[in-house]
Design an enzyme around this catalytic site. Structure first.
Site, PDB file in Angstrom:
ATOM      1  N   LYS A  18     -10.016   8.378   7.294  1.00 36.81           N
ATOM      2  CA  LYS A  18      -8.843   9.097   7.776  1.00 36.81           C
ATOM      3  C   LYS A  18      -8.222   9.842   6.607  1.00 36.81           C
ATOM      4  CE  LYS A  18      -4.522   8.542   8.068  1.00 36.81           C
ATOM      5  NZ  LYS A  18      -4.092   9.971   7.930  1.00 36.81           N
ATOM      6  N   GLY A  21      -2.255   5.407  -1.701  1.00 35.77           N
ATOM      7  CA  GLY A  21      -1.012   6.060  -1.311  1.00 35.77           C
ATOM      8  C   GLY A  21       0.180   5.382  -1.951  1.00 35.77           C
ATOM      9  N   SER A  22       1.309   5.474  -1.298  1.00 38.83           N
ATOM     10  CA  SER A  22       2.534   4.920  -1.868  1.00 38.83           C
ATOM     11  C   SER A  22       2.550   3.405  -1.779  1.00 38.83           C
ATOM     12  CB  SER A  22       3.756   5.480  -1.122  1.00 38.83           C
ATOM     13  OG  SER A  22       3.836   4.925   0.183  1.00 38.83           O
ATOM     14  N   THR A  23       3.325   2.793  -2.661  1.00 35.33           N
ATOM     15  CA  THR A  23       3.454   1.339  -2.652  1.00 35.33           C
ATOM     16  C   THR A  23       4.085   0.858  -1.357  1.00 35.33           C
ATOM     17  OG1 THR A  23       3.584   1.232  -5.063  1.00 35.33           O
ATOM     18  CG2 THR A  23       4.487  -0.632  -3.843  1.00 35.33           C
ATOM     19  N   VAL A  74       3.965   2.153   1.709  1.00 40.32           N
ATOM     20  CA  VAL A  74       3.004   2.157   2.818  1.00 40.32           C
ATOM     21  C   VAL A  74       1.894   1.147   2.560  1.00 40.32           C
ATOM     22  CG1 VAL A  74       1.386   3.553   4.145  1.00 40.32           C
ATOM     23  CG2 VAL A  74       3.551   4.536   3.405  1.00 40.32           C
ATOM     24  N   GLY A  75       1.489   0.998   1.299  1.00 35.43           N
ATOM     25  CA  GLY A  75       0.472   0.012   0.969  1.00 35.43           C
ATOM     26  C   GLY A  75       0.876  -1.393   1.376  1.00 35.43           C
ATOM     27  N   GLU A 110      -4.775   1.098  -3.852  1.00 37.64           N
ATOM     28  CA  GLU A 110      -4.471   1.826  -5.092  1.00 37.64           C
ATOM     29  C   GLU A 110      -3.191   2.583  -4.824  1.00 37.64           C
ATOM     30  OE1 GLU A 110      -3.544   4.413  -7.445  1.00 37.64           O
ATOM     31  OE2 GLU A 110      -5.250   5.612  -6.744  1.00 37.64           O
ATOM     32  N   CYS A 122      -1.114   9.539  -9.533  1.00 38.75           N
ATOM     33  CA  CYS A 122      -0.583   8.202  -9.794  1.00 38.75           C
ATOM     34  C   CYS A 122      -0.695   7.806 -11.256  1.00 38.75           C
ATOM     35  CB  CYS A 122      -1.311   7.175  -8.930  1.00 38.75           C
ATOM     36  SG  CYS A 122      -1.091   7.403  -7.168  1.00 38.75           S
ATOM     37  N   GLU A 152       8.613   6.710  -9.348  1.00 34.85           N
ATOM     38  CA  GLU A 152       7.521   7.678  -9.327  1.00 34.85           C
ATOM     39  C   GLU A 152       8.007   8.973  -8.675  1.00 34.85           C
ATOM     40  OE1 GLU A 152       2.793   7.615  -8.451  1.00 34.85           O
ATOM     41  OE2 GLU A 152       4.073   6.802  -6.860  1.00 34.85           O
TER      42      GLU A 152
END
Length: 493
Positions: free
Chosen positions: A191, A244-246, A248-249, A266, A300, A392
């Site tokens: 995706k 992606g972002s922390t 959403v992770g 990651e 990142c 970030e």
């Protein structure tokens, strides 16, 4: 390509160059008038704000159907001889190489990457496929000494793997998960990010042209809360690889854990660039700009926290200023351009929120008019705990902070929730080793800003992620270990 026919025939490009015409020819056919499913994704050129294409978004039903197709394809793929799987992956790499320029131009249009960067990205996909293919026939288990028999371990594929790729490096990061997963005998559903689906779709086409089984590698463009969520929560998906972002992770990890799903994450970074007074200050200052301006700072691993020993601080800034001001920001398709636009208006507004108009520092130039432009920016006089110094930004903004000694440098380097990457500039080998051991980050470089090589493992500490990608162990991360004991005990004949 490996995507569902609905996705293959309903990409509607509105590009104006020859490449767009060629792409449109590939994506129109007898089903072109069929209705798309519920929603569409609009792809914009970040440099012009023009619509590049519209792509139908995958629904939960599409994901369910794709998983069923992938499971069938995976059983065929895993049954192939290892040498045959390796051969087909190398053919895929050759196909990417033959279309490297086309993929690069497409990346320029959908992501705003400079042409040089886009060529590197397409080349990285090619190289990673080659590297992964080399591991297919070397994915070996072990023989373990045990009494009374023979004990061996076998590495078996997981099944169907979901890869959720970001918009900042659409091609290479997609390949980081896809190539080793395929090499280990799995099927992959990719995706891509909502804003950058086109290169992923083209790669899936090339996989089919190279001879990979149909539906083995499928691409499902779609919204994260719809297609991404369905992929994470699907019981037929054995593993999710998310970049992606922390924030959403953490959601991906929580939802995957309900099914005991394997997850590699990651995530974000706020990487330090530590410059000691004994370093080659000229070299450190010359290298600093592109350590955080590459890909417009949407990286990142960007070294956005420049830590300089106080005795070298003034000299470093004197050298840094002209280096920043010389960075060429403009048309990403122009070979002379160093830095392109940000990906979207939302990202532009996010970056602006971190920088006050009158904040002291060094600023470069950026185009005016259409496009999501922000100038190279280095802020000085910032408190170490300020928002711009610890969060970030994901844009072309860095801060310069002074430190006193080695202990102070380590303290500042670790004063963030992230731990993905970083650099250490010094001529003292002992210091380089001490500081490398003390900085809590997964990837460090000494007198360099290199973070990613497909030969070596990549991943973060703390809030920067879980697990490792790339390197010699990448394939094993997509396998189950099965233990088999064979008894040798029996009555003598």
């Amino acid at each position: 390509m490996g995507a569902a026919p609905l996705l293959r025939t309903h990409v509607r490009p509105v590009l104006s160059d020859q490449h767009a015409d060629e792409y449109a020819d590939r994506h129109t056919g007898e089903n072109a008038d069929q209705k798309t499913d519920e929603y569409e994704l609009q792809v914009l050129n970040p440099a012009t704000e023009e619509v590049v294409a519209t792509v139908p978004g995958a629904t939960a039903r599409d994901v369910d159907a794709a998983v069923a197709r992938a499971a069938k394809a995976q059983s065929v793929w895993a049954a192939l001889a290892p040498g045959e799987r390796a051969r087909l992956l190398r053919r895929f790499a050759v196909a990417v190489d033959e279309h490297l320029g086309e993929l690069a131009r497409l990346e320029v249009r959908e992501a705003g990457h400079t042409l040089g960067n886009a060529r590197w990205e397409a080349g990285n996909v090619r190289d990673l496929l080659d590297y992964a293919a080399g591991g297919v026939e070397r994915l070996t288990g072990r023989q373990i000494p045990v009494p009374g028999g023979l004990d061996v371990t076998i590495l078996e594929p997981l099944g169907v793997v979901g890869v959720i790729a970001p918009w900042n490096f659409p091609m290479p990061i997609a390949a980081w998960g896809t190539a080793p997963a395929l090499a280990a005998g799995n099927a992959v559903i990719l995706k891509p990010a909502e804003t950058t689906p086109l290169t992923a779709l083209r790669l899936a086409e090339l996989a089919l042209e190279a001879g990979l089984p149909e539906h083995l590698f499928q691409v499902l463009p779609g919204a994260g809360p719809v297609a991404g969520n369905a992929l994470v929560e699907h019981p037929g998906v054995a593993k999710i690889v998310f970049t992606g972002s922390t924030a959403v992770g953490k959601q991906v990890l929580a939802k995957g854990s309900a099914l005991l799903k394997r997850v590699t994450l990651e995530l974000g970074g706020k990487s330090p660039n530590v410059v000691f007074a004994d370093a080659d200050i000229e070299a450190a200052a010359a290298a600093a700009p592109m350590s955080f301006l590459d890909n417009s700072g949407q990286d990142c691993c960007a070294r956005t926290r420049i830590l300089v020993q106080r005795s070298a601080y003034d000299r470093f800034l004197e050298l840094l200023a002209p280096a920043i001001e010389s960075v060429v920001v403009g048309d990403p398709a122009d070979e002379r351009t160093h830095m392109g636009p940000l990906i979207s208006r939302a990202q532009l507004e996010r970056v602006r929120s971190y920088v006050d108009a009158d904040a002291p520092g060094i600023r470069g130039k950026a185009p005016e008019g259409p496009g999501f432009w922000f100038p190279p920016t280095v802020l000085t006089g910032v408190e170490p705990h300020a928002r711009v110094a610890v969060e970030e930004v994901f844009g072309p903004v860095a801060v310069v902070l002074p430190f006193e000694d080695e202990a102070d440098a380590i303290r500042l380097a670790n004063a963030t929730e992230y731990g993905l990457s970083g650099s250490i500039w010094t001529r003292d080998v002992g210091r380089a080793l001490r500081v490398s051991g003390a900085v809590r980050a997964g990837n460090l470089s000494v007198n360099s800003h290199s973070s990613v090589r497909y030969w070596t493992p990549f991943g973060g500490f703390k809030q920067s992620g879980i697990g490792r990608e790339l390197g010699p162990d990448a394939l094993s991360a997509f396998t189950e270990t099965k233990n088999v004991f064979i008894s040798t005990e029996g009555s003598a004949q």
